[in-house]
Design an enzyme around this catalytic site. Structure first.
Site, PDB file in Angstrom:
ATOM      1  N   VAL A  67      44.440  28.909  16.012  1.00 20.73           N
ATOM      2  CA  VAL A  67      43.666  28.770  17.131  1.00 20.73           C
ATOM      3  C   VAL A  67      42.105  28.656  16.890  1.00 20.73           C
ATOM      4  O   VAL A  67      41.703  29.789  16.241  1.00 20.73           O
ATOM      5  CB  VAL A  67      44.139  29.787  18.249  1.00 20.73           C
ATOM      6  CG1 VAL A  67      43.374  29.569  19.544  1.00 20.73           C
ATOM      7  CG2 VAL A  67      45.641  29.707  18.467  1.00 20.73           C
ATOM      8  N   GLY A  68      41.339  27.856  17.709  1.00 18.61           N
ATOM      9  CA  GLY A  68      40.011  27.922  17.249  1.00 18.61           C
ATOM     10  C   GLY A  68      39.726  27.504  15.879  1.00 18.61           C
ATOM     11  O   GLY A  68      40.395  26.667  14.944  1.00 18.61           O
ATOM     12  N   LYS A  69      38.653  28.383  15.228  1.00 19.63           N
ATOM     13  CA  LYS A  69      38.372  27.979  13.818  1.00 19.63           C
ATOM     14  C   LYS A  69      39.241  28.298  12.757  1.00 19.63           C
ATOM     15  O   LYS A  69      39.101  27.829  11.741  1.00 19.63           O
ATOM     16  CB  LYS A  69      36.986  28.426  13.738  1.00 19.63           C
ATOM     17  CG  LYS A  69      35.890  27.977  14.381  1.00 19.63           C
ATOM     18  CD  LYS A  69      34.620  28.541  14.230  1.00 19.63           C
ATOM     19  CE  LYS A  69      33.253  28.431  15.235  1.00 19.63           C
ATOM     20  NZ  LYS A  69      32.453  28.975  15.370  1.00 19.63           N
ATOM     21  N   TYR A  70      40.303  28.962  13.116  1.00 17.25           N
ATOM     22  CA  TYR A  70      41.067  29.406  12.283  1.00 17.25           C
ATOM     23  C   TYR A  70      41.827  28.170  11.711  1.00 17.25           C
ATOM     24  O   TYR A  70      42.729  28.157  10.601  1.00 17.25           O
ATOM     25  CB  TYR A  70      42.402  30.508  12.583  1.00 17.25           C
ATOM     26  CG  TYR A  70      41.750  31.821  12.562  1.00 17.25           C
ATOM     27  CD1 TYR A  70      40.697  32.185  13.174  1.00 17.25           C
ATOM     28  CD2 TYR A  70      42.443  32.856  11.955  1.00 17.25           C
ATOM     29  CE1 TYR A  70      40.017  33.497  13.225  1.00 17.25           C
ATOM     30  CE2 TYR A  70      41.881  34.223  11.830  1.00 17.25           C
ATOM     31  CZ  TYR A  70      40.665  34.390  12.537  1.00 17.25           C
ATOM     32  OH  TYR A  70      40.203  35.858  12.404  1.00 17.25           O
ATOM     33  N   ASP A 155      50.494  35.267   9.160  1.00 20.29           N
ATOM     34  CA  ASP A 155      48.892  35.071   9.277  1.00 20.29           C
ATOM     35  C   ASP A 155      48.451  33.683   8.500  1.00 20.29           C
ATOM     36  O   ASP A 155      48.766  33.602   7.496  1.00 20.29           O
ATOM     37  CB  ASP A 155      48.089  36.097   8.951  1.00 20.29           C
ATOM     38  CG  ASP A 155      48.108  37.171   9.689  1.00 20.29           C
ATOM     39  OD1 ASP A 155      48.376  37.119  10.880  1.00 20.29           O
ATOM     40  OD2 ASP A 155      47.135  37.887   9.535  1.00 20.29           O
ATOM     41  N   ASP A 157      45.263  32.835   7.860  1.00 19.72           N
ATOM     42  CA  ASP A 157      44.180  33.102   6.922  1.00 19.72           C
ATOM     43  C   ASP A 157      44.840  33.408   5.598  1.00 19.72           C
ATOM     44  O   ASP A 157      43.978  34.505   5.146  1.00 19.72           O
ATOM     45  CB  ASP A 157      43.189  33.815   7.770  1.00 19.72           C
ATOM     46  CG  ASP A 157      43.716  35.239   8.336  1.00 19.72           C
ATOM     47  OD1 ASP A 157      44.640  35.069   8.590  1.00 19.72           O
ATOM     48  OD2 ASP A 157      43.074  36.002   7.827  1.00 19.72           O
ATOM     49  N   HIS A 177      51.655  47.443   4.382  1.00 25.12           N
ATOM     50  CA  HIS A 177      50.153  47.175   4.516  1.00 25.12           C
ATOM     51  C   HIS A 177      49.516  47.432   2.932  1.00 25.12           C
ATOM     52  O   HIS A 177      49.450  48.331   2.840  1.00 25.12           O
ATOM     53  CB  HIS A 177      49.552  47.741   5.598  1.00 25.12           C
ATOM     54  CG  HIS A 177      48.159  46.984   5.891  1.00 25.12           C
ATOM     55  ND1 HIS A 177      46.974  47.230   5.315  1.00 25.12           N
ATOM     56  CD2 HIS A 177      47.626  46.491   7.252  1.00 25.12           C
ATOM     57  CE1 HIS A 177      46.172  46.604   5.717  1.00 25.12           C
ATOM     58  NE2 HIS A 177      46.375  45.987   6.893  1.00 25.12           N
ATOM     59  N   TYR A 180      47.102  50.710   2.916  1.00 32.59           N
ATOM     60  CA  TYR A 180      47.417  52.157   3.205  1.00 32.59           C
ATOM     61  C   TYR A 180      48.745  52.719   2.246  1.00 32.59           C
ATOM     62  O   TYR A 180      49.147  53.504   2.946  1.00 32.59           O
ATOM     63  CB  TYR A 180      47.766  52.092   4.806  1.00 32.59           C
ATOM     64  CG  TYR A 180      46.768  51.703   5.654  1.00 32.59           C
ATOM     65  CD1 TYR A 180      45.716  52.696   6.065  1.00 32.59           C
ATOM     66  CD2 TYR A 180      46.438  50.498   6.131  1.00 32.59           C
ATOM     67  CE1 TYR A 180      44.528  52.398   6.802  1.00 32.59           C
ATOM     68  CE2 TYR A 180      45.614  50.284   7.258  1.00 32.59           C
ATOM     69  CZ  TYR A 180      44.580  51.099   7.224  1.00 32.59           C
ATOM     70  OH  TYR A 180      43.456  50.789   8.138  1.00 32.59           O
ATOM     71  N   GLU A 247      50.013  44.504  16.254  1.00 32.96           N
ATOM     72  CA  GLU A 247      50.551  45.213  14.890  1.00 32.96           C
ATOM     73  C   GLU A 247      50.730  46.715  15.173  1.00 32.96           C
ATOM     74  O   GLU A 247      51.791  47.390  14.523  1.00 32.96           O
ATOM     75  CB  GLU A 247      49.320  45.288  13.621  1.00 32.96           C
ATOM     76  CG  GLU A 247      49.559  45.858  12.409  1.00 32.96           C
ATOM     77  CD  GLU A 247      48.435  45.632  11.524  1.00 32.96           C
ATOM     78  OE1 GLU A 247      48.202  44.826  10.645  1.00 32.96           O
ATOM     79  OE2 GLU A 247      47.382  46.478  11.453  1.00 32.96           O
TER      80      GLU A 247
HETATM   81  C1  UD2 Z   1      45.204  42.113  11.064  1.00 33.96           C
HETATM   82  C2  UD2 Z   1      46.774  41.595  10.699  1.00 33.96           C
HETATM   83  C3  UD2 Z   1      47.253  40.675  11.893  1.00 33.96           C
HETATM   84  C4  UD2 Z   1      47.051  41.197  13.261  1.00 33.96           C
HETATM   85  C5  UD2 Z   1      45.581  41.899  13.524  1.00 33.96           C
HETATM   86  C6  UD2 Z   1      45.426  42.918  14.541  1.00 33.96           C
HETATM   87  C7  UD2 Z   1      47.204  41.595   8.459  1.00 33.96           C
HETATM   88  C8  UD2 Z   1      47.049  40.877   7.115  1.00 33.96           C
HETATM   89  N1  UD2 Z   1      46.580  40.973   9.317  1.00 33.96           N
HETATM   90  O1  UD2 Z   1      44.623  41.067  10.625  1.00 33.96           O
HETATM   91  O2  UD2 Z   1      48.104  40.270  11.622  1.00 33.96           O
HETATM   92  O3  UD2 Z   1      47.845  42.219  13.240  1.00 33.96           O
HETATM   93  O4  UD2 Z   1      45.430  42.740  12.233  1.00 33.96           O
HETATM   94  O5  UD2 Z   1      45.566  42.022  15.828  1.00 33.96           O
HETATM   95  O6  UD2 Z   1      48.122  42.079   8.631  1.00 33.96           O
HETATM   96  N2  UD2 Z   1      44.017  33.912  14.913  1.00 33.96           N
HETATM   97  C9  UD2 Z   1      43.694  32.488  15.457  1.00 33.96           C
HETATM   98  N3  UD2 Z   1      42.535  32.489  15.981  1.00 33.96           N
HETATM   99  C10 UD2 Z   1      41.556  33.464  16.006  1.00 33.96           C
HETATM  100  C11 UD2 Z   1      42.075  34.881  15.572  1.00 33.96           C
HETATM  101  C12 UD2 Z   1      43.279  34.867  15.059  1.00 33.96           C
HETATM  102  O7  UD2 Z   1      44.583  31.633  15.086  1.00 33.96           O
HETATM  103  O8  UD2 Z   1      40.630  33.193  16.686  1.00 33.96           O
HETATM  104  C13 UD2 Z   1      45.517  34.150  14.560  1.00 33.96           C
HETATM  105  C14 UD2 Z   1      45.653  33.504  13.125  1.00 33.96           C
HETATM  106  O9  UD2 Z   1      47.001  33.309  12.835  1.00 33.96           O
HETATM  107  C15 UD2 Z   1      45.318  34.885  12.203  1.00 33.96           C
HETATM  108  C16 UD2 Z   1      45.955  36.065  13.143  1.00 33.96           C
HETATM  109  O10 UD2 Z   1      45.742  35.422  14.370  1.00 33.96           O
HETATM  110  O11 UD2 Z   1      45.894  34.796  11.112  1.00 33.96           O
HETATM  111  C17 UD2 Z   1      45.556  37.329  12.899  1.00 33.96           C
HETATM  112  O12 UD2 Z   1      44.229  37.500  13.346  1.00 33.96           O
HETATM  113  P1  UD2 Z   1      43.000  37.976  12.237  1.00 33.96           P
HETATM  114  O13 UD2 Z   1      43.525  37.459  10.891  1.00 33.96           O
HETATM  115  O14 UD2 Z   1      41.860  37.807  12.672  1.00 33.96           O
HETATM  116  O15 UD2 Z   1      43.321  39.438  12.368  1.00 33.96           O
HETATM  117  P2  UD2 Z   1      43.026  40.547  11.101  1.00 33.96           P
HETATM  118  O16 UD2 Z   1      42.381  39.921   9.975  1.00 33.96           O
HETATM  119  O17 UD2 Z   1      42.325  41.781  11.734  1.00 33.96           O
END
Ligand code: UD2
Length: 297
Positions: A67-70, A155, A157, A177, A180, A247
Site C-alpha cells: 500500500v502506498g510507497k511500499y 511482509d 519489504d 523474531h 529477540y 503483531e
Molecule cells: C513490524 C513487522 C510487521 C508488523 C509491524 C507492526 C516484521 C518483520 N515486521 O514491521 O509485520 O507487525 O511491525 O505493525 O515482523 N505496509 C504497506 N504500506 C505502508 C505500511 C505498511 O503496504 O505504508 C505493509 C507492508 O506489507 C509491510 C507491512 O505492512 O511489509 C508491515 O509494515 P512495516 O514493514 O512498515 O512494519 P515494521 O517494519 O515496523
C-alpha cells in the site's frame, strides 16, 4: 536393496541413523516445550520432505500487502520468491494494493500465479499493517477455503535469499523474531496493558514472534486472522491500540494456541543485523528502509 534417494520406500536402519545424524543441531533449541519442531538449517532433509509433499499436489497461497510507497518493494519480493519460495509447487500470490497500475510484470513458472486485489489507501501505517488480518480472513472465506491447502502471510519489504519450502509446512506456523531470540522473555515487547486483548502478563509467553511472516493450514490461519481481527477491533472500540498492532495480537494468539511448527529467525532476518554464527542460512529478510520516507505519516 537400499536405495540412495530418500524416497521413503525402502529406508534401511542404517539410512535412518545416517539421516538422524545429519539432521541435528546442538547449538540451538530445535524443539519447543510442547514438542513442536523449531526449524533450523541442518534439522531437516529437503529432498525427503519434498518427496513426501510433492506427490500430494498441494497448493500454497501467499498474501502480501503493498500500500502506498511500499509498492517499490514488490518487484524484488516477487522475483526472489520465484527463485526460493516453494519452488516446484503450486503457489498463488495474492497481492493487496492501492496502486494496481504499478504492479511490476514478473515472469512466474508454470503452476505459479499472482492475483491483485485493490484496497483503499490509508493515512496511518498502523492501520495498513493491522487491517491485514481482516483482509486475509475475508480472502480465505471468499476464495481460499476450497482452493488452497496452506497459506503464508508475508511482509513485502523483504526478499528471499535461500530455500523456503515444504519444511515450513504445518498446522499453525510462527517465525521467531530475529531481534529477540537471545533475550529473556521479560524483554519481549508484548502488549503489557491488561485492558488490551493482546495482553501477555509478566513471566508469560514462549517466544516473541514476527508479524511479518506466519502461516499454516488454511483453516488454522482463518481462525487466527478472525480472532486477531476481532480482538483488534474490540480494543479499538475502547481506544486501545496494542504496542505492535497485529503483531501483538498474533503473539497473544500464539501464546494461547501453541504453534505446531516454529520457524527459526532464518525465515525472517533483518538486513541491518550482522549474521550471527547460528544462522547458517538467511532464507528471507527484511530490507533496510527509511520509515520517514515511505510511510504515509
Ligand atoms: C513490524 C513487522 C510487521 C508488523 C509491524 C507492526 C516484521 C518483520 N515486521 O514491521 O509485520 O507487525 O511491525 O505493525 O515482523 N505496509 C504497506 N504500506 C505502508 C505500511 C505498511 O503496504 O505504508 C505493509 C507492508 O506489507 C509491510 C507491512 O505492512 O511489509 C508491515 O509494515 P512495516 O514493514 O512498515 O512494519 P515494521 O517494519 O515496523
Amino acid at each position: 536393496a537400499p536405495c540412495s534417494s530418500f524416497s521413503g520406500c525402502c529406508l534401511t536402519a542404517h539410512d535412518v541413523t545416517r539421516l538422524l545424524m545429519c539432521c541435528s543441531r546442538t547449538d540451538v533449541v530445535t524443539v519447543t516445550p510442547w514438542l513442536a519442531p523449531i526449524v533450523w538449517e541442518g534439522t531437516f532433509n529437503p529432498v525427503l520432505l519434498d518427496s513426501i509433499y510433492k506427490p500430494q499436489n498441494i497448493s500454497i497461497a501467499a498474501t502480501v500487502f503493498a500500500v502506498g510507497k511500499y509498492i517499490m518493494f514488490l518487484k524484488d519480493f516477487l522475483e526472489t520468491a520465484e527463485k526460493h519460495f516453494f519452488v516446484g509447487f503450486n503457489m498463488h500470490v495474492y497481492l493487496f494494493t492501492d496502486r494496481p497500475k504499478e504492479v511490476p510484470q514478473v515472469k512466474m513458472a508454470a503452476g505459479r500465479q499472482l492475483s491483485v486485489r485493490s484496497v483503499p489507501s490509508s493515512n496511518r501505517w498502523q492501520e495498513i499493517s493491522a487491517r491485514r488480518m481482516e483482509l486475509i480472513q475475508l480472502l480465505i472465506e471468499e476464495e481460499l477455503q476450497n482452493n488452497a491447502d496452506y497459506i503464508f502471510c508475508l511482509d513485502v519489504d523483504s526478499q528471499f535469499h535461500g530455500r523456503w519450502g515444504s519444511e515450513s509446512l504445518g498446522g499453525l506456523v510462527a517465525v521467531v523474531h530475529p531481534g529477540y531470540y537471545w533475550d529473556d522473555r521479560s524483554k519481549f515487547p508484548y502488549e503489557r496493558r491488561p485492558e488490551s486483548r493482546a495482553y501477555i502478563a509478566a513471566g508469560e509467553g514462549d517466544f516473541y514472534f514476527c508479524g511479518g511472516a506466519f502461516g499454516g493450514l488454511i483453516q488454522e490461519v482463518h481462525l487466527l486472522t478472525k480472532t486477531c481481527r476481532f480482538n483488534f477491533e474490540e480494543d479499538a472500540k475502547e481506544n486501545i491500540e496494542a504496542a505492535w498492532q497485529e503483531e501483538s495480537h498474533l503473539n497473544r494468539y500464539m501464546w494461547v494456541n501453541k504453534p505446531s511448527k516454529v520457524l527459526s529467525p532464518e525465515y525472517l532476518w533483518q538486513d541491518f543485523k550482522p549474521r550471527n554464527p547460528e544462522i547458517h542460512i538467511i532464507r528471507f529478510s527484511g530490507v533496510v528502509k527509511n520509515y520517514a520516507a515511505i510511510r504515509p505519516n
